[in-house]
Design a protein around this motif. Structure first.
Motif, PDB file in Angstrom:
ATOM      1  N   VAL A   6     -87.061 -75.535  40.646  1.00 25.33           N
ATOM      2  CA  VAL A   6     -87.315 -74.923  41.946  1.00 25.33           C
ATOM      3  C   VAL A   6     -86.159 -75.345  42.842  1.00 25.33           C
ATOM      4  O   VAL A   6     -86.054 -76.498  43.237  1.00 25.33           O
ATOM      5  CB  VAL A   6     -88.656 -75.398  42.548  1.00 25.33           C
ATOM      6  CG1 VAL A   6     -88.871 -74.773  43.907  1.00 25.33           C
ATOM      7  CG2 VAL A   6     -89.795 -75.063  41.611  1.00 25.33           C
ATOM      8  N   ILE A   7     -85.275 -74.392  43.101  1.00 23.55           N
ATOM      9  CA  ILE A   7     -84.089 -74.676  43.916  1.00 23.55           C
ATOM     10  C   ILE A   7     -84.037 -73.632  45.029  1.00 23.55           C
ATOM     11  O   ILE A   7     -83.378 -72.601  44.900  1.00 23.55           O
ATOM     12  CB  ILE A   7     -82.798 -74.632  43.071  1.00 23.55           C
ATOM     13  CG1 ILE A   7     -82.936 -75.517  41.842  1.00 23.55           C
ATOM     14  CG2 ILE A   7     -81.608 -75.055  43.917  1.00 23.55           C
ATOM     15  CD1 ILE A   7     -81.793 -75.413  40.877  1.00 23.55           C
ATOM     16  N   PRO A   8     -84.762 -73.896  46.143  1.00 25.62           N
ATOM     17  CA  PRO A   8     -84.760 -72.931  47.245  1.00 25.62           C
ATOM     18  C   PRO A   8     -83.347 -72.707  47.777  1.00 25.62           C
ATOM     19  O   PRO A   8     -82.584 -73.646  47.967  1.00 25.62           O
ATOM     20  CB  PRO A   8     -85.640 -73.592  48.307  1.00 25.62           C
ATOM     21  CG  PRO A   8     -86.458 -74.590  47.571  1.00 25.62           C
ATOM     22  CD  PRO A   8     -85.612 -75.045  46.429  1.00 25.62           C
ATOM     23  N   GLY A   9     -82.994 -71.459  47.980  1.00 26.45           N
ATOM     24  CA  GLY A   9     -81.697 -71.113  48.554  1.00 26.45           C
ATOM     25  C   GLY A   9     -80.537 -71.220  47.589  1.00 26.45           C
ATOM     26  O   GLY A   9     -79.382 -71.181  48.008  1.00 26.45           O
ATOM     27  N   LEU A  10     -80.791 -71.338  46.280  1.00 22.36           N
ATOM     28  CA  LEU A  10     -79.699 -71.498  45.314  1.00 22.36           C
ATOM     29  C   LEU A  10     -78.721 -70.338  45.390  1.00 22.36           C
ATOM     30  O   LEU A  10     -77.513 -70.539  45.437  1.00 22.36           O
ATOM     31  CB  LEU A  10     -80.259 -71.617  43.894  1.00 22.36           C
ATOM     32  CG  LEU A  10     -79.210 -71.634  42.780  1.00 22.36           C
ATOM     33  CD1 LEU A  10     -78.342 -72.885  42.899  1.00 22.36           C
ATOM     34  CD2 LEU A  10     -79.867 -71.561  41.427  1.00 22.36           C
ATOM     35  N   ARG A  37     -92.104 -64.734  44.451  1.00 26.18           N
ATOM     36  CA  ARG A  37     -93.107 -65.353  45.306  1.00 26.18           C
ATOM     37  C   ARG A  37     -92.480 -66.528  46.040  1.00 26.18           C
ATOM     38  O   ARG A  37     -91.435 -67.036  45.654  1.00 26.18           O
ATOM     39  CB  ARG A  37     -94.320 -65.794  44.506  1.00 26.18           C
ATOM     40  CG  ARG A  37     -93.987 -66.703  43.352  1.00 26.18           C
ATOM     41  CD  ARG A  37     -95.190 -66.944  42.502  1.00 26.18           C
ATOM     42  NE  ARG A  37     -94.763 -67.626  41.286  1.00 26.18           N
ATOM     43  CZ  ARG A  37     -95.570 -68.224  40.462  1.00 26.18           C
ATOM     44  NH1 ARG A  37     -96.851 -68.212  40.696  1.00 26.18           N
ATOM     45  NH2 ARG A  37     -95.118 -68.824  39.400  1.00 26.18           N
ATOM     46  N   GLY A  38     -93.136 -66.950  47.089  1.00 25.47           N
ATOM     47  CA  GLY A  38     -92.632 -68.036  47.913  1.00 25.47           C
ATOM     48  C   GLY A  38     -92.853 -69.400  47.277  1.00 25.47           C
ATOM     49  O   GLY A  38     -93.621 -69.550  46.318  1.00 25.47           O
ATOM     50  N   LEU A  39     -92.187 -70.396  47.814  1.00 27.26           N
ATOM     51  CA  LEU A  39     -92.291 -71.750  47.294  1.00 27.26           C
ATOM     52  C   LEU A  39     -93.714 -72.273  47.389  1.00 27.26           C
ATOM     53  O   LEU A  39     -94.225 -72.880  46.453  1.00 27.26           O
ATOM     54  CB  LEU A  39     -91.339 -72.682  48.042  1.00 27.26           C
ATOM     55  CG  LEU A  39     -91.377 -74.151  47.611  1.00 27.26           C
ATOM     56  CD1 LEU A  39     -90.994 -74.293  46.146  1.00 27.26           C
ATOM     57  CD2 LEU A  39     -90.477 -74.983  48.491  1.00 27.26           C
ATOM     58  N   GLU A  40     -94.383 -72.034  48.508  1.00 30.44           N
ATOM     59  CA  GLU A  40     -95.746 -72.525  48.686  1.00 30.44           C
ATOM     60  C   GLU A  40     -96.694 -71.935  47.649  1.00 30.44           C
ATOM     61  O   GLU A  40     -97.524 -72.642  47.077  1.00 30.44           O
ATOM     62  CB  GLU A  40     -96.249 -72.234  50.104  1.00 30.44           C
ATOM     63  CG  GLU A  40     -95.571 -73.061  51.177  1.00 30.44           C
ATOM     64  CD  GLU A  40     -94.209 -72.504  51.589  1.00 30.44           C
ATOM     65  OE1 GLU A  40     -93.863 -71.372  51.165  1.00 30.44           O
ATOM     66  OE2 GLU A  40     -93.490 -73.202  52.303  1.00 30.44           O
ATOM     67  N   TRP A  42     -95.827 -70.806  44.676  1.00 29.82           N
ATOM     68  CA  TRP A  42     -95.464 -71.386  43.391  1.00 29.82           C
ATOM     69  C   TRP A  42     -96.077 -72.779  43.241  1.00 29.82           C
ATOM     70  O   TRP A  42     -96.594 -73.133  42.182  1.00 29.82           O
ATOM     71  CB  TRP A  42     -93.945 -71.461  43.252  1.00 29.82           C
ATOM     72  CG  TRP A  42     -93.531 -71.975  41.903  1.00 29.82           C
ATOM     73  CD1 TRP A  42     -93.328 -71.249  40.774  1.00 29.82           C
ATOM     74  CD2 TRP A  42     -93.309 -73.345  41.550  1.00 29.82           C
ATOM     75  NE1 TRP A  42     -92.988 -72.084  39.732  1.00 29.82           N
ATOM     76  CE2 TRP A  42     -92.961 -73.384  40.188  1.00 29.82           C
ATOM     77  CE3 TRP A  42     -93.361 -74.540  42.250  1.00 29.82           C
ATOM     78  CZ2 TRP A  42     -92.683 -74.560  39.515  1.00 29.82           C
ATOM     79  CZ3 TRP A  42     -93.075 -75.723  41.573  1.00 29.82           C
ATOM     80  CH2 TRP A  42     -92.736 -75.712  40.219  1.00 29.82           C
ATOM     81  N   ARG A  62     -88.836 -80.504  51.866  1.00 29.91           N
ATOM     82  CA  ARG A  62     -87.837 -79.511  52.264  1.00 29.91           C
ATOM     83  C   ARG A  62     -87.210 -79.843  53.608  1.00 29.91           C
ATOM     84  O   ARG A  62     -86.194 -79.278  53.970  1.00 29.91           O
ATOM     85  CB  ARG A  62     -88.491 -78.132  52.352  1.00 29.91           C
ATOM     86  CG  ARG A  62     -88.994 -77.647  51.021  1.00 29.91           C
ATOM     87  CD  ARG A  62     -89.621 -76.293  51.142  1.00 29.91           C
ATOM     88  NE  ARG A  62     -88.630 -75.317  51.556  1.00 29.91           N
ATOM     89  CZ  ARG A  62     -88.927 -74.089  51.927  1.00 29.91           C
ATOM     90  NH1 ARG A  62     -90.167 -73.686  51.945  1.00 29.91           N
ATOM     91  NH2 ARG A  62     -87.982 -73.248  52.293  1.00 29.91           N
TER      92      ARG A  62
END
Length: 70
Positions: A6-10, A37-40, A42, A62
């Motif tokens: 899980v790498i948000p904004g990769l 889908r969003g991080l939350e 997931w 985060r």
């Protein structure tokens, strides 16, 4: 071995940015297709929370860490 990254904004990083370790992991992985889908969402699914609220610690990871050095 199964591992989910899980790498948000990769893919939102500037094109000049190089992330060799992430490139290696992605190159060795398998591509699967799931609905976006969003991080939350997931996190809810990954930890089988159902309708329970998400723990603050999962979200605060985060947040930027304030620098306390003088």
């Amino acid at each position: 071995m199964h591992c989910e990254l899980v790498i948000p904004g990769l893919f939102a990083a500037p094109s000049a940015a190089r992330l060799p370790a992430a490139e290696l992991l992605l190159a060795r992985g398998r591509c699967t297709s799931d609905a976006a889908r969003g991080l939350e969402e997931w996190l809810h699914d990954a930890f089988e929370l159902g309708d329970e609220p998400l723990a603050a610690g999962a979200i605060s990871g985060r947040a930027p860490i304030p620098c306390t050095c003088a």
